[in-house]
Design a protein around this motif. Structure first.
Motif, PDB file in Angstrom:
ATOM      1  N   PHE A   1       9.280  -8.368  -5.229  1.00 14.91           N
ATOM      2  CA  PHE A   1       9.043  -8.853  -6.743  1.00 14.91           C
ATOM      3  C   PHE A   1       8.432  -7.993  -7.405  1.00 14.91           C
ATOM      4  N   LYS A   2       8.572  -7.956  -8.961  1.00 13.99           N
ATOM      5  CA  LYS A   2       7.799  -7.181  -9.703  1.00 13.99           C
ATOM      6  C   LYS A   2       6.496  -7.695 -10.081  1.00 13.99           C
ATOM      7  N   SER A   3       5.368  -7.491  -9.763  1.00 14.97           N
ATOM      8  CA  SER A   3       4.245  -8.106  -9.475  1.00 14.97           C
ATOM      9  C   SER A   3       2.974  -7.185  -9.132  1.00 14.97           C
ATOM     10  N   SER A   4       1.900  -7.236  -9.572  1.00 22.24           N
ATOM     11  CA  SER A   4       0.720  -6.257  -9.194  1.00 22.24           C
ATOM     12  C   SER A   4       0.802  -6.313  -7.608  1.00 22.24           C
ATOM     13  N   LEU A   5       1.000  -7.558  -7.140  1.00 19.94           N
ATOM     14  CA  LEU A   5       0.630  -7.767  -5.574  1.00 19.94           C
ATOM     15  C   LEU A   5       1.805  -7.555  -4.756  1.00 19.94           C
ATOM     16  N   PHE A   6       3.086  -7.436  -5.430  1.00 15.50           N
ATOM     17  CA  PHE A   6       4.353  -7.108  -4.804  1.00 15.50           C
ATOM     18  C   PHE A   6       4.630  -7.991  -3.631  1.00 15.50           C
ATOM     19  N   PRO A   7       4.795  -9.356  -4.099  1.00 15.01           N
ATOM     20  CA  PRO A   7       5.175 -10.261  -2.999  1.00 15.01           C
ATOM     21  C   PRO A   7       6.759 -10.152  -2.506  1.00 15.01           C
ATOM     22  N   LEU A   8       6.972 -10.582  -1.239  1.00 15.11           N
ATOM     23  CA  LEU A   8       8.130 -10.333  -0.547  1.00 15.11           C
ATOM     24  C   LEU A   8       9.004 -11.380  -0.799  1.00 15.11           C
ATOM     25  N   HIS A   9      10.378 -11.258  -1.131  1.00 12.90           N
ATOM     26  CA  HIS A   9      11.399 -12.259  -1.073  1.00 12.90           C
ATOM     27  C   HIS A   9      12.295 -12.038  -0.032  1.00 12.90           C
ATOM     28  N   LEU A  10      12.032 -13.073   0.816  1.00 11.27           N
ATOM     29  CA  LEU A  10      12.604 -12.944   2.217  1.00 11.27           C
ATOM     30  C   LEU A  10      13.627 -14.035   2.194  1.00 11.27           C
ATOM     31  N   THR A  11      14.859 -13.834   2.989  1.00 11.07           N
ATOM     32  CA  THR A  11      15.773 -14.668   3.253  1.00 11.07           C
ATOM     33  C   THR A  11      16.138 -14.876   4.718  1.00 11.07           C
ATOM     34  N   PHE A  12      16.008 -16.133   5.153  1.00 10.90           N
ATOM     35  CA  PHE A  12      16.165 -16.380   6.658  1.00 10.90           C
ATOM     36  C   PHE A  12      17.316 -17.163   6.783  1.00 10.90           C
ATOM     37  N   MET A  13      18.141 -16.892   8.028  1.00 14.48           N
ATOM     38  CA  MET A  13      19.203 -17.711   8.628  1.00 14.48           C
ATOM     39  C   MET A  13      18.698 -18.956   9.272  1.00 14.48           C
ATOM     40  N   THR A  14      19.009 -20.306   9.015  1.00 10.80           N
ATOM     41  CA  THR A  14      18.855 -21.351   9.519  1.00 10.80           C
ATOM     42  C   THR A  14      19.641 -21.505  10.730  1.00 10.80           C
ATOM     43  N   ALA A  15      19.265 -22.442  11.873  1.00  9.79           N
ATOM     44  CA  ALA A  15      20.003 -22.770  12.958  1.00  9.79           C
ATOM     45  C   ALA A  15      21.192 -23.647  12.513  1.00  9.79           C
ATOM     46  N   THR A  16      21.380 -24.187  11.376  1.00  9.02           N
ATOM     47  CA  THR A  16      22.609 -24.800  10.700  1.00  9.02           C
ATOM     48  C   THR A  16      23.398 -23.882   9.857  1.00  9.02           C
ATOM     49  N   GLY A  17      23.163 -22.566   9.951  1.00 10.09           N
ATOM     50  CA  GLY A  17      23.882 -21.762   9.153  1.00 10.09           C
ATOM     51  C   GLY A  17      23.992 -21.498   7.834  1.00 10.09           C
TER      52      GLY A  17
ATOM     53  N   ASN B   1       0.837  -1.209   0.058  1.00 13.16           N
ATOM     54  CA  ASN B   1       0.112  -0.030   0.008  1.00 13.16           C
ATOM     55  C   ASN B   1       0.878   1.369  -0.110  1.00 13.16           C
ATOM     56  N   SER B   2       2.147   1.073   0.126  1.00 14.76           N
ATOM     57  CA  SER B   2       3.077   2.368   0.222  1.00 14.76           C
ATOM     58  C   SER B   2       3.130   2.851  -1.122  1.00 14.76           C
ATOM     59  N   ARG B   3       3.362   4.307  -1.320  1.00 19.80           N
ATOM     60  CA  ARG B   3       3.591   4.816  -2.518  1.00 19.80           C
ATOM     61  C   ARG B   3       5.044   4.775  -2.942  1.00 19.80           C
ATOM     62  N   GLY B   4       5.196   5.022  -4.207  1.00 19.79           N
ATOM     63  CA  GLY B   4       6.582   5.095  -4.756  1.00 19.79           C
ATOM     64  C   GLY B   4       6.926   3.847  -5.497  1.00 19.79           C
ATOM     65  N   ASP B   5       8.049   3.715  -6.450  1.00 21.50           N
ATOM     66  CA  ASP B   5       8.450   2.649  -7.180  1.00 21.50           C
ATOM     67  C   ASP B   5       9.043   1.550  -6.368  1.00 21.50           C
ATOM     68  N   ARG B   6       9.387   0.439  -7.094  1.00 24.35           N
ATOM     69  CA  ARG B   6      10.087  -0.619  -6.594  1.00 24.35           C
ATOM     70  C   ARG B   6      11.072  -0.477  -5.648  1.00 24.35           C
ATOM     71  N   PRO B   7      12.108   0.485  -6.143  1.00 24.55           N
ATOM     72  CA  PRO B   7      13.208   0.683  -4.938  1.00 24.55           C
ATOM     73  C   PRO B   7      12.854   1.318  -3.462  1.00 24.55           C
ATOM     74  N   LYS B   8      11.742   1.941  -3.677  1.00 29.14           N
ATOM     75  CA  LYS B   8      11.398   2.567  -2.454  1.00 29.14           C
ATOM     76  C   LYS B   8      10.671   1.578  -1.445  1.00 29.14           C
ATOM     77  N   LYS B   9       9.975   0.800  -2.088  1.00 30.68           N
ATOM     78  CA  LYS B   9       9.142  -0.340  -1.488  1.00 30.68           C
ATOM     79  C   LYS B   9      10.422  -1.454  -0.973  1.00 30.68           C
ATOM     80  N   ILE B  10      11.136  -1.645  -1.592  1.00 28.71           N
ATOM     81  CA  ILE B  10      12.419  -2.593  -1.195  1.00 28.71           C
ATOM     82  C   ILE B  10      13.107  -1.763   0.351  1.00 28.71           C
ATOM     83  N   GLU B  11      13.152  -0.607   0.017  1.00 29.11           N
ATOM     84  CA  GLU B  11      13.935   0.064   1.225  1.00 29.11           C
ATOM     85  C   GLU B  11      13.081   0.251   2.421  1.00 29.11           C
ATOM     86  N   LEU B  12      11.633   0.447   2.217  1.00 29.81           N
ATOM     87  CA  LEU B  12      10.571   0.236   3.185  1.00 29.81           C
ATOM     88  C   LEU B  12      10.764  -1.266   3.654  1.00 29.81           C
ATOM     89  N   LEU B  13      10.645  -2.254   3.021  1.00 29.97           N
ATOM     90  CA  LEU B  13      10.598  -3.538   3.541  1.00 29.97           C
ATOM     91  C   LEU B  13      11.921  -4.052   4.554  1.00 29.97           C
TER      92      LEU B  13
END
Length: 938
Positions: free
Chosen positions: A651-667, A600-612
């Motif tokens: 991601f580039k999409s109308s719904l702007f899905p999130l690409h998340l990277t997690f660190m696991t307990a095994t490193g 729902n935030s305004r701005g282009d994709r780089p601004k959305k990434i920065e907000l995320l």
């Protein structure tokens, strides 16, 4: 006949709409003598100004009765003309309209004095018109319409309306010649030109004439001038005062002059037309009434009046028939009368007493010798044919009787139990007891038959308990493959079983108690059971006015969820697991809020990434570091310790899905996609079926290198997807880096080694080429069987190690948004990636076809399991299954297995399909059009 493409009005489930454009007309001002007699007319709006404020109401009528309340234009101040250009939407859909629907359109004027007395209702009719929505050929009217306005009359909407939208044609009496009206030649030419221009204008509106804006505006203005002039010409008196007084017009057969409202003067020297516009559609809309299913026909055969081969008497016997008794229906004599045969629905719906008694005699306790009865070779072949039927096939009466008669002999055949359950009349207590007594003696059934016994067609508690006992022998990993369907099977569980278990001190053998007990003892099962139940309990994606069945199912899932949490407390690690589920819920809630804020935030994709990244790093969200590792809801075997905010993106999409990277307990790093605003239950179902097919193939030592990535719907509008590093074929085929080919991509990431111990094929490491060929063959067959649609090069992915796979399963079971879609997605570029379509035995293409044949034959042998899984999901409210009623969706999958023929015939069909789709141009056109559309969006 020429082809005619049309649509049915019953499928048009959108509200009725009409656009009120403008009112054109002219009339002479009132004479002073009339104003002296009627002083109230001096203050009437239409007499004060030729552009006075009027408003319009539109109401649908049928059979002289209103269908809904009226819709009204908003207030508008007119300057140069009465122009509304306002769309009005009526609270009724086209699909529910009768064929004789009319729109009663009334133009209302304002007057300070009500002619009928009283201080209220200062609105009086300026004029009215009644327009039928369907024409004489039952076709919905579309586009611009010109309606005659009957002055001082409100539109009545009656079947025999007095305010028709077109003036009725004049008809003279027989033997009399119609009066010849002398019309000026200039006016006649002007009328003919106007008629021609109106016809061309309608073609322009339908897109048959190319658009030219600067020229169209000039033509439209000229047409409006001609229409105004025609209106002025029509204001000439058609009836002299003398003829009206003497009644000559009525004698000539012409209609009488229009009558006006009570107390109003007769303005027969004025004429008005209202221009409206109906919505346009791509095809003509033909009225289609709702068709009810025909009632079942009784099996009783009505004997013919004269059987074939009967003796003909010469002369025929003399028979005297009473009035209307046993007479011929074609007899038109007055003394005999004609009989009308009326169908009685009770004959089809209710049991025939004679048949019921016959069934009780055949299947009663008298047949004690049935347990020693054995079929002869002919009957054995007949029973084997019945046993080979799929789960959707309904048995005939003869087949049911034969299965029942040889039920003791069939106890050694594990396939026969489902056929026996279909053959039993469970309303007969004696027959039901005999069938239940056979269950302990039956050969152990397969898991697919157990799933069929848990479907909606089986309500007997003993039979369902027997199926649950079979499920107890499956391990947790196998049970996880069917857990999604078993949760849906809870809807079909009889309520009496749980009630009896509560009343009596006995073990509850229902499906719900089995799932609760197994899930409480296994973290992975418990994780997915919890989230499957949470999705069913989610109320955001369902309408407020839910059907009674949905409300009942929701209560059932709430009770199962409560009992599951209660059972967790009784286990040694129950408290810890409950806390894990609670933390997972909070984790998903935070991700949902972040995703919603980013979208729902305004701005282009780089601004959305920065907000995320800013929101993920916010200490309030507590996403950077978990004190205790958290098992991911998507895969509870993976425990994450926090998110890597700097590596997350959008991601580039109308719904702007999130690409998340997690660190696991095994490193290690675990990437995933979190999507908000989309229902992932259908994709989850398809991936679950692919996982099951992968296991079936592995059981036959056939590893096709499939990539069934994980999907978990956390609600009806959100979910998580495992992210697999890969590249879309559309990017590979347009990249000079890979020489615009799949083979170039494989050579770039898997170059052939110079070492003789590392074999290569076509310049690609052999292991990578084998992975590509196997995975391509597996997905070609699987997506064909599931009827996956909307296949284009953007949802076909290829990993660097050669793994090929599909994503985005929004269309299944043969549905596709594009015309001429191929049954199997196999393009020439994919074939070129394996070296081309060579027919040599050692070629990679021949190896690909062999993998396709082996996959198809293996899955075809397990078709009952796959069909039963789809049957259990038919009430899951999934978008792709919502288009099919009953078992129609299951039959769509069954058709693609081609179970009616032999395995050789099925494989021959698949071979022809591969050859046909590989060289088809439909898929190429779709890919080109999709590429143009994506480029235009970018």
């Amino acid at each position: 006949m020429e082809p005619f493409t049309f649509a049915s009005s019953s499928e048009l489930r959108i509200p009725v709409a009409v656009k009120v454009k403008r009112l054109e007309g002219h009339e002479k001002p009132l004479p002073y003598s009339t104003l002296l007699k009627r002083p109230d007319l001096r203050h009437r709006g239409s007499n004060l100004s030729p552009n006075s404020e009027l408003y319009i109401t539109v109401q649908p009528f049928s059979d002289s009765k209103p269908l809904t309340v009226h819709s009204q234009t908003p207030y508008k101040h007119f300057k140069n003309g009465r122009v509304w250009n306002q769309w009005l939407t009526l609270p009724v859909n086209y699909s529910t309209l009768p064929a004789n629907t009319q729109l009663a359109i009334t133009i209302w004027d304002l007057s300070p004095i009500n002619p009928r007395g009283g201080d209220k209702n200062h609105h009086i009719p300026f004029g009215g018109t009644t327009v039928p929505l369907f024409d004489e050929e039952a076709m919905l009217r579309m586009g611009r319409q010109k309606c005659k306005v009957w002055r001082h009359k409100a539109a009545d909407g009656f079947s025999d309306t007095t305010t028709p939208w077109q003036e009725p044609r004049k008809r003279g009496r027989r033997g009399q010649q119609e009066e010849t009206v002398t019309v000026d030649e200039k006016q006649s030419r002007r009328d003919a030109e106007l008629e021609r221009l109106v016809g061309l204008m309608k073609k322009h509106e339908m897109g048959e004439i190319p658009e030219s804006k600067w020229l169209d505006q000039m033509v439209f203005r000229q047409i409006e001038k001609l229409e105004r002039q025609q209106v002025k010409d029509s204001t000439r008196p058609k009836y002299s005062a003398k003829s009206v007084e003497n009644g000559d017009t009525e004698q000539n057969g012409d209609p009488p002059p229009p009558q006006c409202a009570e107390g109003d003067p007769d303005h027969i020297d004025g004429s008005f037309s209202l221009y409206i516009e109906f919505p346009r559609f791509d095809h003509p809309i033909i009225f289609t009434d709702h068709e009810y299913p025909p009632p079942p026909i009784s099996s009783i055969q009505i004997p013919a009046s004269q059987p074939t081969g009967a003796v003909n008497f010469k002369p025929p016997p003399e028979v005297h028939l009473g009035p209307g008794i046993h007479s011929d229906a074609n007899d038109t004599s007055t003394d005999g009368g004609g009989l009308i045969r009326i169908y009685d629905p009770e004959v089809g719906y209710a049991d025939n007493p004679a048949e019921a008694k016959h069934r009780r005699l055949i299947r009663g306790q008298r047949n004690a010798l049935d347990r020693d009865l054995k079929p002869n070779p002919k009957m054995r072949d007949f029973l084997n044919k019945v046993m080979s039927y799929g789960p959707t096939v309904e048995l005939s009466d003869k087949e049911k009787d034969e299965v029942w008669r040889f039920r003791h002999h069939l106890t050694r055949d594990k396939r026969a139990l489902t056929k026996l359950v279909k053959s039993v009349n469970w309303n007969e207590a004696t027959e039901a007891r005999q069938a239940i007594a056979l269950l302990p003696k039956w050969a152990e059934i397969d898991i697919d038959d157990a799933l069929e016994l848990l479907g909606p067609g089986v309500r007997n508690p003993a039979v369902r308990a027997y199926a649950v006992d079979r499920l107890r022998k499956a391990d947790d990993e196998e049970l996880l493959l069917y857990l999604l369907q078993l949760v849906q099977a809870l809807k079909f569980e009889p309520r009496e079983l749980a009630k009896e278990a509560e009343d009596a001190d006995m073990e509850d053998s229902s499906l719900a108690s089995f799932l609760i007990a197994r899930s409480a003892a296994n973290l992975k099962l418990g994780n997915f059971l919890h989230w499957y139940l949470m999705v069913e309990l989610d109320s955001d994606g369902t309408p407020p006015a839910q059907p009674l069945a949905k409300k009942s199912a929701k209560k059932l899932f709430a009770r199962v969820s409560y009992d599951f949490m209660k059972e967790l407390e009784a286990t040694p690690e129950g408290q810890a697991r409950r806390k894990v589920l609670l933390r997972q819920g909070e984790f998903i809630t935070v991700l949902s809020k972040i995703s919603k804020d980013v979208r729902n935030s305004r701005g282009d994709r780089p601004k959305k990434i920065e907000l995320l990244r800013k929101l993920l790093a916010d200490p309030k969200n507590d996403m950077l570091h978990f004190e205790t590792p958290l098992p991911l809801p998507l895969d509870p075997t993976v425990k994450v310790t926090g998110v890597l905010a700097e590596e997350c993106s959008v991601f580039k999409s109308s719904l702007f899905p999130l690409h998340l990277t997690f660190m696991t307990a095994t490193g290690e790093k675990y990437p995933l996609m979190f999507k908000m605003g989309d229902d992932l239950r259908q994709d989850q179902l398809v991936i679950q079926i692919i996982m099951l097919m992968d296991r079936l193939l592995l059981n036959e030592n056939l590893d096709l290198k499939l990539t069934p990535y994980r999907i978990l719907a956390t609600s009806t509008h959100a979910g998580a997807i495992q992210f697999i590093p890969s590249t879309a074929l559309s990017s590979i085929l347009t990249s000079a880096k890979y020489k615009n080919s799949i083979l170039g991509y494989l050579r770039f990431h898997n170059p052939a080694s110079s070492s003789p111990s590392a074999p290569a094929v076509l310049g690609v490491r052999k292991e990578a080429m084998d992975t590509y060929i196997k995975s391509l063959a597996g997905y070609c067959v699987i997506t064909y069987l599931l009827g996956v649609g909307d296949r284009h090069l953007d949802n076909l992915l290829l990993a660097p190690d050669g793994h090929f796979f599909h994503i985005d399963f929004g269309y299944i079971l043969g549905r596709d948004p594009k015309p001429m879609a191929p049954l199997m997605k196999l393009t020439g570029e994919m074939v070129e990636g394996m070296g081309g379509a060579s027919s040599l035995p050692e070629s990679q293409f021949e190896l690909f076809k062999q993998y396709c044949f082996t996959t198809y034959a293996t899955l075809r042998r397990s078709s009952s399991l796959i069909l039963n899984l789809f049957a259990l999901m038919r009430d899951a409210d999934i978008s792709g299954l919502r288009f099919f009623e009953g078992e129609e969706g299951v039959r769509k999958v069954e058709e693609r297995f081609r179970l009616e023929g032999t395995e050789e015939e099925a494989l021959g069909f698949l071979g022809g399909l591969i050859e046909r789709e590989m060289g088809s141009w439909g898929g190429v056109v779709i890919d080109k059009l999709h590429g143009f559309a994506m480029g235009w969006r970018a």
